[in-house]
Design a protein around this motif. Structure first.
Motif, PDB file in Angstrom:
ATOM      1  N   GLY A 194       0.614  -0.957  -0.072  1.00  0.00           N
ATOM      2  CA  GLY A 194       0.000   0.358   0.251  1.00  0.00           C
ATOM      3  C   GLY A 194       0.991   1.392   0.326  1.00  0.00           C
ATOM      4  N   LEU A 195       1.956   1.288  -0.290  1.00  0.00           N
ATOM      5  CA  LEU A 195       2.873   2.208  -0.135  1.00  0.00           C
ATOM      6  C   LEU A 195       3.349   3.235  -1.304  1.00  0.00           C
ATOM      7  N   ASP A 196       3.129   2.371  -2.531  1.00  0.00           N
ATOM      8  CA  ASP A 196       2.310   2.782  -3.409  1.00  0.00           C
ATOM      9  C   ASP A 196       1.783   4.159  -3.615  1.00  0.00           C
ATOM     10  N   PHE A 197       0.784   3.774  -3.175  1.00  0.00           N
ATOM     11  CA  PHE A 197      -0.964   4.687  -3.107  1.00  0.00           C
ATOM     12  C   PHE A 197       0.322   5.849  -2.881  1.00  0.00           C
ATOM     13  N   VAL A 198       1.564   6.321  -1.999  1.00  0.00           N
ATOM     14  CA  VAL A 198       1.990   8.106  -1.825  1.00  0.00           C
ATOM     15  C   VAL A 198       1.252   8.741  -2.738  1.00  0.00           C
ATOM     16  N   MET A 199       1.728   7.784  -4.733  1.00  0.00           N
ATOM     17  CA  MET A 199       1.539   8.852  -5.731  1.00  0.00           C
ATOM     18  C   MET A 199       0.284   9.489  -6.323  1.00  0.00           C
ATOM     19  N   THR A 200      -0.603   7.815  -5.808  1.00  0.00           N
ATOM     20  CA  THR A 200      -2.141   8.337  -5.838  1.00  0.00           C
ATOM     21  C   THR A 200      -2.706   9.486  -5.281  1.00  0.00           C
ATOM     22  N   ALA A 201      -1.881  10.021  -4.016  1.00  0.00           N
ATOM     23  CA  ALA A 201      -2.559  10.740  -2.771  1.00  0.00           C
ATOM     24  C   ALA A 201      -2.040  12.278  -3.924  1.00  0.00           C
ATOM     25  N   MET A 202      -1.248  11.707  -4.279  1.00  0.00           N
ATOM     26  CA  MET A 202       0.104  13.473  -3.778  1.00  0.00           C
ATOM     27  C   MET A 202      -0.145  13.915  -5.224  1.00  0.00           C
ATOM     28  N   PHE A 203      -0.997  13.082  -6.416  1.00  0.00           N
ATOM     29  CA  PHE A 203      -1.764  13.225  -7.316  1.00  0.00           C
ATOM     30  C   PHE A 203      -2.862  13.753  -7.644  1.00  0.00           C
ATOM     31  N   VAL A 204      -3.591  13.665  -6.313  1.00  0.00           N
ATOM     32  CA  VAL A 204      -5.175  14.350  -6.096  1.00  0.00           C
ATOM     33  C   VAL A 204      -4.494  15.091  -4.851  1.00  0.00           C
ATOM     34  N   VAL A 205      -4.321  15.617  -4.708  1.00  0.00           N
ATOM     35  CA  VAL A 205      -2.739  17.019  -3.894  1.00  0.00           C
ATOM     36  C   VAL A 205      -2.876  17.902  -4.626  1.00  0.00           C
ATOM     37  N   ILE A 206      -2.389  17.878  -5.519  1.00  0.00           N
ATOM     38  CA  ILE A 206      -1.905  18.371  -7.410  1.00  0.00           C
ATOM     39  C   ILE A 206      -3.299  18.656  -7.718  1.00  0.00           C
ATOM     40  N   PHE A 207      -4.152  17.594  -7.744  1.00  0.00           N
ATOM     41  CA  PHE A 207      -5.381  18.014  -8.731  1.00  0.00           C
ATOM     42  C   PHE A 207      -6.010  18.968  -7.264  1.00  0.00           C
ATOM     43  N   LEU A 208      -6.367  18.983  -6.573  1.00  0.00           N
ATOM     44  CA  LEU A 208      -7.477  20.025  -5.387  1.00  0.00           C
ATOM     45  C   LEU A 208      -6.608  21.197  -5.417  1.00  0.00           C
ATOM     46  N   ASN A 209      -5.374  20.931  -5.570  1.00  0.00           N
ATOM     47  CA  ASN A 209      -4.283  22.268  -5.842  1.00  0.00           C
ATOM     48  C   ASN A 209      -4.841  22.917  -6.943  1.00  0.00           C
ATOM     49  N   GLN A 210      -5.016  22.600  -8.222  1.00  0.00           N
ATOM     50  CA  GLN A 210      -5.317  23.003  -9.590  1.00  0.00           C
ATOM     51  C   GLN A 210      -6.707  23.391  -9.308  1.00  0.00           C
ATOM     52  N   TRP A 211      -7.666  22.816  -8.703  1.00  0.00           N
ATOM     53  CA  TRP A 211      -9.185  23.011  -9.165  1.00  0.00           C
ATOM     54  C   TRP A 211      -9.351  23.899  -7.705  1.00  0.00           C
ATOM     55  N   MET A 212      -8.879  24.599  -6.973  1.00  0.00           N
ATOM     56  CA  MET A 212      -9.048  25.500  -5.993  1.00  0.00           C
ATOM     57  C   MET A 212      -8.031  27.073  -6.666  1.00  0.00           C
ATOM     58  N   GLN A 213      -7.780  26.916  -7.223  1.00  0.00           N
ATOM     59  CA  GLN A 213      -7.076  27.759  -8.139  1.00  0.00           C
ATOM     60  C   GLN A 213      -6.504  28.802  -9.418  1.00  0.00           C
ATOM     61  N   GLU A 214      -8.660  27.495  -9.853  1.00  0.00           N
ATOM     62  CA  GLU A 214      -8.750  27.869 -11.529  1.00  0.00           C
ATOM     63  C   GLU A 214     -10.148  28.655 -11.488  1.00  0.00           C
ATOM     64  N   LYS A 215     -10.380  29.033 -12.311  1.00  0.00           N
ATOM     65  CA  LYS A 215     -11.347  29.925 -12.460  1.00  0.00           C
ATOM     66  C   LYS A 215     -12.390  29.202 -12.825  1.00  0.00           C
ATOM     67  N   ASN A 216     -12.422  28.369 -13.534  1.00  0.00           N
ATOM     68  CA  ASN A 216     -13.699  27.581 -14.061  1.00  0.00           C
ATOM     69  C   ASN A 216     -12.901  26.041 -14.353  1.00  0.00           C
ATOM     70  N   HIS A 217     -13.669  24.661 -14.254  1.00  0.00           N
ATOM     71  CA  HIS A 217     -13.216  23.778 -13.453  1.00  0.00           C
ATOM     72  C   HIS A 217     -13.462  22.750 -14.642  1.00  0.00           C
ATOM     73  N   VAL A 218     -14.165  23.591 -16.055  1.00  0.00           N
ATOM     74  CA  VAL A 218     -14.655  22.574 -17.415  1.00  0.00           C
ATOM     75  C   VAL A 218     -12.836  21.910 -17.865  1.00  0.00           C
ATOM     76  N   SER A 219     -11.360  21.633 -18.168  1.00  0.00           N
ATOM     77  CA  SER A 219     -10.608  20.846 -17.655  1.00  0.00           C
ATOM     78  C   SER A 219     -10.719  20.327 -17.214  1.00  0.00           C
ATOM     79  N   SER A 220     -10.550  20.325 -15.679  1.00  0.00           N
ATOM     80  CA  SER A 220     -10.117  19.411 -14.677  1.00  0.00           C
ATOM     81  C   SER A 220     -11.289  18.389 -14.814  1.00  0.00           C
ATOM     82  N   ILE A 221     -12.710  18.466 -14.877  1.00  0.00           N
ATOM     83  CA  ILE A 221     -13.690  18.131 -15.212  1.00  0.00           C
ATOM     84  C   ILE A 221     -13.415  16.968 -16.070  1.00  0.00           C
ATOM     85  N   LEU A 222     -13.216  17.924 -17.554  1.00  0.00           N
ATOM     86  CA  LEU A 222     -12.691  16.715 -18.266  1.00  0.00           C
ATOM     87  C   LEU A 222     -11.551  16.321 -18.513  1.00  0.00           C
TER      88      LEU A 222
END
Lengths: 244, 109
Positions: free
Chosen positions: A173-201
């Motif tokens: 399960g240690l390899d989940f560290v990469m998944t967790a990191m990409f989830v956080v990066i996705f969230l950071n992008q989500w909170m910064q962006e003005k619209n979420h069309v590209s993220s949702i796609l």
């Protein structure tokens, strides 16, 4: 933007400052890469390769998933053309990273060649999203992120190649560290962006492609689907951008 | 495979990887203005790619067998919860990973 030539007093200072700013961003990758690199080294070891193989391959290829595939390629019949095209397909997503980094890597001098050479998923994600402090040189910051990430990967795979499967504790399960990191990066992008069309796609279209094409063949269809969708949505998306 | 054949195979993999990384920079050189369409893609692609990378990490999760993707779902919710609460990248990642390791080692064996 900080410019090293404009600060004659602190050339070394600019570098160590950038290294200090870059290191914390790479800590999750250190965990992930030491572990994943290690498992890759172990794979090579149990298939009869000396640790020199994973070490040199991590230095020259430096693309995690491809190196795992390479273990199999080296055990099969000699077919360099197949190896080449398979690599292009598995690594095609790098094309998107390059397009996104054209601007950010533009004024980085000779470092640019190493930045492009080391443009893996993780270095791209950090270098694209990191809020680099104003007094830190962007080029050196991105350089150290890339270099540290590669050091972690080379260290992990070399150790794995030397130690083989003699690992003392349960790392399931240690390899989940990469998944967790990409989830956080996705969230950071989500909170910064003005619209979420590209993220949702980015979540929806690959999920659909995954269901249709299955795990081993969904990346290229996903990239094509995203390109087509974002191209069709160019007018409305650019209008939204301009309106704000 | 002989050693020269191994070297050639690895060299082809290096070449293929480097092509995918260098190609955009070779096509859109920095001494010429980048076409508007590519600039647009450079702006909208990253958000989509981050989504793609999340799905890529989860590509081998099977919803219809084994643990039905529950450990992944729970751990991702923990990551999201921690991140919305504290906005500390390392805390969110470490918390989610420890949660996932406990789930796969102790609960969903």
């Amino acid at each position: 933007m900080a410019n090293e030539t404009a600060q004659p007093s602190g050339k070394g200072g600019a570098k160590s400052k950038a290294l200090k700013a870059a290191f914390p961003y790479t800590i999750p990758i250190m965990t992930g890469f030491l572990f994943l690199g290690f498992t890759y080294g172990v794979q090579m070891n149990v298939n009869g390769f000396s640790f020199v193989y994973p070490m040199l391959m991590s230095m020259t290829i430096f693309a995690g998933s491809m190196e795992f595939v390479a273990v199999g390629l080296l055990l099969q019949k000699f077919d360099p053309i197949n190896a080449f095209f398979l690599t292009m397909i598995i690594n095609a997503r790098h094309l998107f990273y390059g397009i996104s980094m054209l601007d950010k890597y533009r004024h980085t001098g000779l470092k640019k060649y190493y930045l492009i050479f080391g443009l893996c998923d993780e270095s791209f994600s950090i270098n694209y999203t990191a809020q680099i402090p104003a007094d830190v040189d962007d080029g050196w910051f991105m350089f150290f992120v890339t270099l540290l990430n590669q050091l972690y990967w080379v260290t992990g795979s070399t150790l794995g190649g030397i130690l083989g499967s003699l690992f003392p504790f349960n790392t399931d399960g240690l390899d989940f560290v990469m998944t967790a990191m990409f989830v956080v990066i996705f969230l950071n992008q989500w909170m910064q962006e003005k619209n979420h069309v590209s993220s949702i796609l980015g979540l929806v279209l690959p999920t659909i492609c995954l269901v249709i094409f299955k795990a081993d063949h969904f990346i290229i269809p996903s990239m094509i689907a995203l390109l087509v969708a974002l191209t069709l949505l160019r007018k409305p998306l650019e209008k939204k951008e301009a309106a704000i | 495979m002989t050693i020269p054949q191994q070297i050639i195979t690895v060299a082809m993999i290096v070449l293929g990887t480097m092509l995918t990384r260098f190609l955009p920079f070779l096509v859109f050189r920095s001494d010429k203005p980048t076409p508007k369409y590519i600039q647009y893609l450079g702006k909208v692609l990253p958000a989509a790619v981050f989504g793609l990378l999340v799905i890529y990490c989860l590509k081998n999760v099977s919803i219809f067998s084994g643990s039905h993707g529950l450990p992944e779902l729970i751990a991702i919710l923990v990551v999201i919860g921690l991140h919305l609460w504290r906005k500390q990248m390392l805390l969110s990642i470490a918390g989610g990973t420890i949660c996932y390791m406990m789930l796969v080692q102790l609960v969903f064996k």
